[in-house]
Design an enzyme around this catalytic site. Structure first.
Site, short mmCIF file in Angstrom:
data_model
loop_
_atom_site.label_atom_id
_atom_site.label_comp_id
_atom_site.label_asym_id
_atom_site.label_seq_id
_atom_site.Cartn_x
_atom_site.Cartn_y
_atom_site.Cartn_z
N PHE A 134 0.85 -1.20 0.00
CA PHE A 134 0.00 0.00 0.00
C PHE A 134 0.88 1.24 0.00
O PHE A 134 1.78 1.38 0.82
CB PHE A 134 -0.94 0.03 1.21
CG PHE A 134 -1.84 1.24 1.20
CD1 PHE A 134 -2.97 1.25 0.40
CD2 PHE A 134 -1.53 2.38 1.94
CE1 PHE A 134 -3.79 2.38 0.35
CE2 PHE A 134 -2.35 3.50 1.89
CZ PHE A 134 -3.48 3.49 1.09
N ASP A 219 9.34 2.30 1.46
CA ASP A 219 8.23 3.15 1.90
C ASP A 219 8.10 2.99 3.42
O ASP A 219 7.57 2.00 3.91
CB ASP A 219 6.94 2.74 1.19
CG ASP A 219 5.77 3.66 1.55
OD1 ASP A 219 5.90 4.43 2.52
OD2 ASP A 219 4.73 3.59 0.87
N LYS A 248 3.10 9.93 8.03
CA LYS A 248 2.32 9.59 9.22
C LYS A 248 2.85 10.19 10.55
O LYS A 248 2.50 11.30 10.87
CB LYS A 248 2.14 8.07 9.32
CG LYS A 248 1.26 7.55 8.16
CD LYS A 248 0.47 6.32 8.51
CE LYS A 248 -0.64 6.09 7.50
NZ LYS A 248 -0.30 5.24 6.37
#
Ligand SMILES: *Cc1c(COP(=O)(O)O)cnc(C)c1O
Length: 395
Positions: A134, A219, A248
């Site tokens: 993702f 990532d 995040k």
């Protein structure tokens, strides 16, 4: 306004692209949040892993207050203090790379993809990414996200992507050709079900990329900033990426994203090649500096490890008590419990009892408690989870 009224307002004025739980959250502190009806919850998935050091951490609140009174935004026509400071702090805690700032995880992935194409020789443009991964919701990011449900209705995707199985080095080897620019993956697939990349696989990827002149992009949007008990997820294996994404937890709740690249690769982004109006703004960067200071000065990496062990011990016991538990996975404070049945009922039963957890891929309960979580909070949350699982199994 009460919960019903807020829900009606959303119904009328907010696009319905999220399946929201019927709660209005009005306040949160650390690992605790409160809704509009005065109910209290332990938040073991704070902000989808954004509030890595907990909600409204006092150092972050203070840094935002201070910075807001001085300079909220200045464009990148000029230099500013917090941007340079945050870049240095990040670089010194990772692999000494240089940093570009943006505003979200997806934007960080886009920047990484653009840099990979720009920094490799003419003709190299292909990206290899992992099934079940993702990377966000913009076009480059969904194309890199090898899950059909994220592509449905949005075709065509960006050209030049190839998908291979996660943790399978032979598939990557077979997929690389002379036009391959980069391999992109998460050190732990989060949304994909908390799947951890083997250290040997990452080492093999590094060697393969070096042999074939391909860049390795990790990532770290979810695994970065202490989530797994080290500053970055890659540090468990010692495999250093060429480009790394972050977002995040980086801003302590303020939206910010970033990439770090080895200096010789970063050099490809000369003026005019890439930019972000809000990227590196003083407010977000001051929050980021406060996050790093909090992690260091409050020994949160250590606490993450200690609390991780405590949660894992609880989960192992729970796995023995309940036959629906198939597997327990994770690293640091990023954990998943795979069930042999859909998990949404357990998520709802937890919420009713004052605990917020998440379910991904339909059958994986996911938890990312903040690094500030206490032993008492862990014990309470695990008792609620155990009770919720028992209740759902009995129904
Ligand atoms: C959440 C996430 C993203 C997307 O971040 P946004 O801020 O929602 O754009 C990208 N990659 C990974 C690994 C993520 O977990």
């Amino acid at each position: 306004m009460n919960t019903q009224e807020v829900m009606q307002q959303f119904e009328k004025y907010v696009i319905s692209n999220y399946a929201r739980l019927p709660r209005v959250i009005v306040r949160a502190q650390g690992a605790t949040m409160w809704d509009a009806d005065g109910r209290e919850y332990l938040d073991f998935f704070p902000g989808w892993a954004v509030s890595g050091i907990g909600h409204c951490h006092p150092r972050v609140v203070e840094a935002i207050r201070r910075q807001a009174g001085e300079l909220i935004h200045i464009d990148n026509t000029f230099y500013s203090l917090p941007q340079g400071q945050l870049a240095q702090l990040l670089s010194e805690r990772a692999f000494g790379g240089k940093v570009f700032f943006c505003n979200s995880g997806a934007e960080a992935v886009e920047a990484a993809l653009k840099l990979a194409r720009k920094a490799t020789p003419e003709g190299k443009y292909k990206i290899i990414s992992m099934l079940g991964g993702f990377h966000g919701r913009t076009f480059g990011a969904i194309t890199a996200t090898a899950q059909p449900k994220y592509h449905q209705g949005f075709a065509p995707m960006l050209p030049g992507f190839k998908y291979v199985r996660y943790n399978d080095l032979d598939e990557v080897r077979a997929a690389i050709d002379d036009e391959t620019a980069a391999v992109l993956l998460e050190p732990i697939q989060g949304e994909g079900g908390v799947k951890v990349a083997d250290d040997a696989y990452l080492k093999g990827l590094r060697q393969l990329c070096d042999e074939r002149g391909v860049l390795l992009i990790l990532d770290e949007v979810q695994t970065g900033l202490g989530r797994t008990g080290t500053w970055f997820g890659y540090q468990h294996s010692g495999v250093v990426p060429d480009i790394m994404t972050m977002a995040k937890a980086l801003g302590g709740g303020v939206s910010i994203g970033a990439i770090m690249a080895k200096p010789e690769i970063a050099a490809a982004l000369v003026p005019g090649t890439h930019a972000s109006t809000f990227g590196g703004n003083p407010l977000a960067c001051a929050a980021g500096v406060a996050v790093i200071e909090a992690i260091e000065q409050e020994n949160l990496l250590e606490n993450a490890e200690v609390m991780s062990d405590r949660i894992m011990a609880h989960l192992e016991q729970m796995g023995q008590r309940h036959s629906c538990v198939e597997e327990i996975r994770g690293r640091g404070l990023m954990m998943g419990v795979e069930l042999n049945r859909p998990g949404q009922g357990i998520v709802d039963a937890c919420l009713e009892r004052g605990l917020r957890v998440n379910c991904t891929q339909s059958v994986v309960l996911r938890m990312t408690p903040p690094m500030t979580v206490s032993a008492e909070q862990v014990d309470k949350a695990m008792a609620i989870l155990d009770e919720a699982v028992a209740a759902v199994m009995a129904s």
